[in-house]
Design a protein around this motif. Sequence first.
Motif, short mmCIF file in Angstrom:
data_model
loop_
_atom_site.label_atom_id
_atom_site.label_comp_id
_atom_site.label_asym_id
_atom_site.label_seq_id
_atom_site.Cartn_x
_atom_site.Cartn_y
_atom_site.Cartn_z
N ARG A 52 0.79 -1.00 -0.07
CA ARG A 52 0.02 -0.03 -0.04
C ARG A 52 0.76 1.31 -0.05
O ARG A 52 2.02 1.26 0.39
N ARG A 53 0.29 2.20 -0.49
CA ARG A 53 1.16 3.60 -0.58
C ARG A 53 1.58 4.10 0.84
O ARG A 53 2.75 4.71 1.08
N SER A 54 0.60 3.88 1.69
CA SER A 54 1.02 4.44 3.29
C SER A 54 2.28 3.69 3.63
O SER A 54 2.88 4.13 4.53
N SER A 55 2.72 2.43 3.15
CA SER A 55 3.82 1.76 3.52
C SER A 55 4.99 2.49 2.98
O SER A 55 6.16 1.83 3.47
N VAL A 56 5.01 3.34 1.92
CA VAL A 56 6.25 3.75 1.31
C VAL A 56 7.05 4.52 2.19
O VAL A 56 6.21 5.51 2.91
N PRO A 57 8.22 4.46 2.62
CA PRO A 57 8.83 5.23 3.61
C PRO A 57 8.72 6.79 3.20
O PRO A 57 9.06 7.09 1.97
N TYR A 58 8.52 7.80 4.12
CA TYR A 58 8.74 9.21 3.79
C TYR A 58 10.19 9.69 3.08
O TYR A 58 9.99 10.37 2.20
N ASP A 59 11.08 9.03 3.96
CA ASP A 59 12.24 9.26 3.48
C ASP A 59 12.64 8.84 2.07
O ASP A 59 13.57 9.58 1.43
N LEU A 60 11.83 7.85 1.42
CA LEU A 60 12.09 7.67 0.11
C LEU A 60 11.76 8.73 -0.91
O LEU A 60 12.41 9.05 -1.86
N TRP A 61 10.36 8.96 -0.50
CA TRP A 61 9.87 10.21 -1.28
C TRP A 61 10.98 11.56 -1.26
O TRP A 61 11.15 11.98 -2.25
N GLN A 62 11.31 11.80 0.04
CA GLN A 62 12.08 12.89 -0.20
C GLN A 62 13.53 12.90 -0.71
O GLN A 62 14.15 13.53 -1.36
N ARG A 63 14.03 11.49 -0.48
CA ARG A 63 15.42 11.10 -1.26
C ARG A 63 15.12 11.42 -2.82
O ARG A 63 15.95 11.99 -3.23
N LEU A 64 14.03 10.88 -3.40
CA LEU A 64 13.84 10.72 -4.84
C LEU A 64 13.63 12.29 -5.26
O LEU A 64 14.05 12.77 -6.43
N ILE A 65 13.08 12.93 -4.67
CA ILE A 65 12.70 14.36 -5.01
C ILE A 65 14.15 15.34 -4.76
O ILE A 65 14.53 15.77 -5.92
N ASN A 66 14.69 14.91 -3.86
CA ASN A 66 15.82 15.86 -3.62
C ASN A 66 17.15 15.52 -4.62
O ASN A 66 17.92 16.37 -4.95
N ARG A 67 17.02 14.02 -4.90
CA ARG A 67 18.38 13.79 -5.90
C ARG A 67 17.99 14.16 -7.23
O ARG A 67 18.92 13.90 -8.14
N ALA A 68 16.94 14.48 -7.69
CA ALA A 68 16.50 14.73 -9.25
C ALA A 68 17.04 15.83 -9.64
O ALA A 68 17.16 16.87 -9.28
N GLU A 69 17.76 15.66 -10.98
CA GLU A 69 18.48 16.56 -11.58
C GLU A 69 18.16 16.91 -12.94
O GLU A 69 18.47 17.93 -13.42
N PRO A 107 -9.40 3.40 -1.99
CA PRO A 107 -8.42 4.86 -2.04
C PRO A 107 -7.01 4.59 -2.28
O PRO A 107 -6.41 3.53 -1.71
N ALA A 108 -6.18 5.54 -2.93
CA ALA A 108 -5.10 5.31 -3.41
C ALA A 108 -4.08 5.11 -2.40
O ALA A 108 -3.21 4.22 -2.18
N PRO A 109 -4.36 5.57 -0.89
CA PRO A 109 -3.47 5.21 0.14
C PRO A 109 -3.40 3.90 0.52
O PRO A 109 -2.23 3.13 0.90
N HIS A 110 -4.19 3.05 0.22
CA HIS A 110 -4.34 1.51 0.32
C HIS A 110 -4.09 0.55 -0.70
O HIS A 110 -4.31 -0.78 -0.63
N ALA A 111 -3.72 1.24 -1.87
CA ALA A 111 -3.52 0.41 -3.15
C ALA A 111 -1.70 0.32 -3.27
O ALA A 111 -1.17 1.25 -2.64
N PRO A 112 -1.36 -0.78 -3.97
CA PRO A 112 -0.09 -0.99 -4.07
C PRO A 112 0.66 0.13 -4.94
O PRO A 112 0.39 0.78 -5.54
N VAL A 113 1.99 0.15 -4.50
CA VAL A 113 3.07 1.03 -5.18
C VAL A 113 4.36 -0.02 -5.57
O VAL A 113 4.80 -0.73 -4.87
#
Length: 251
Positions: free
Chosen positions: A84-101, A209-215
């Motif tokens: 589920r989307r709610s299981s994706v670690p917050y720091d993964l979202w943050q890392r992917l955004i911050n590293r985008a070039e 709802p999207a938070p409960h669906a796979p990612v």
Amino acid sequence: MPNHRLRDAILRNGMTPLVVAEKIGVDSKTVERWITQDRTPYPRHRHAIAALVREDESYLWPNAVTPETASRIGQNEVVQLYSRRSSVPYDLWQRLINRAERRIDILAYAGLFLVEQDPKLMDTLRAKAAAGVKVTVFLGDPDKPAIERRSIEEGMPGVMAAKIRQVQQYYDRLKGSGAEVRYHETTLYNSIYRFDDEMLVNMHVLGLPAPHAPVMHLRKLSGGDLFGTYVDTLDRVRAASVLQWDDEVAA
């Protein structure tokens, strides 16, 4: 027949056949034959050139990788599957955004959770756009039937349009930054969040709802076809979407 894709990719990156030859360790005449006679390089050279010009190997040499091989490589593009989307670690979202070039693409109906979990997201996106990252946010058009249909399917009529109007107030802060916010009326089978060569794909499930669906967390591999499948979706939505403002006017 010449390989125009290869020629254009080399020129677009400010290189010449001689420069490419020096970088990958072959004779310049060999590179010329790859271009003018559409010769197919050995796999190790295809990988090296694709990395140099920042293009998919399958784009430069469409017939070089068989569908079976592309499928096998595509399986390895899956880094992680979250139930589920709610299981994706917050720091993964943050890392992917911050590293985008190079690019950040956000395709959702509202994606309100992104601004809720990171109050500084708009500042980050503005900074990314100012640094030359192509930032595009695709939001559902709150006045279109597809949006209300999604709300009804989730058992909450009117809620999705309200979320979009709420999140639009946040993204309005990107005006004048060079980032784009676009409206779409696509029936989304997945919400897609792309950060350069990595991607989070939130699969939609009817009535859930999207938070409960796979990612799926994907990372692009040369010769693979799974990552490219979702890039094609982004391109299709981009072509049919409507820009929400003109930065030349907003600036």
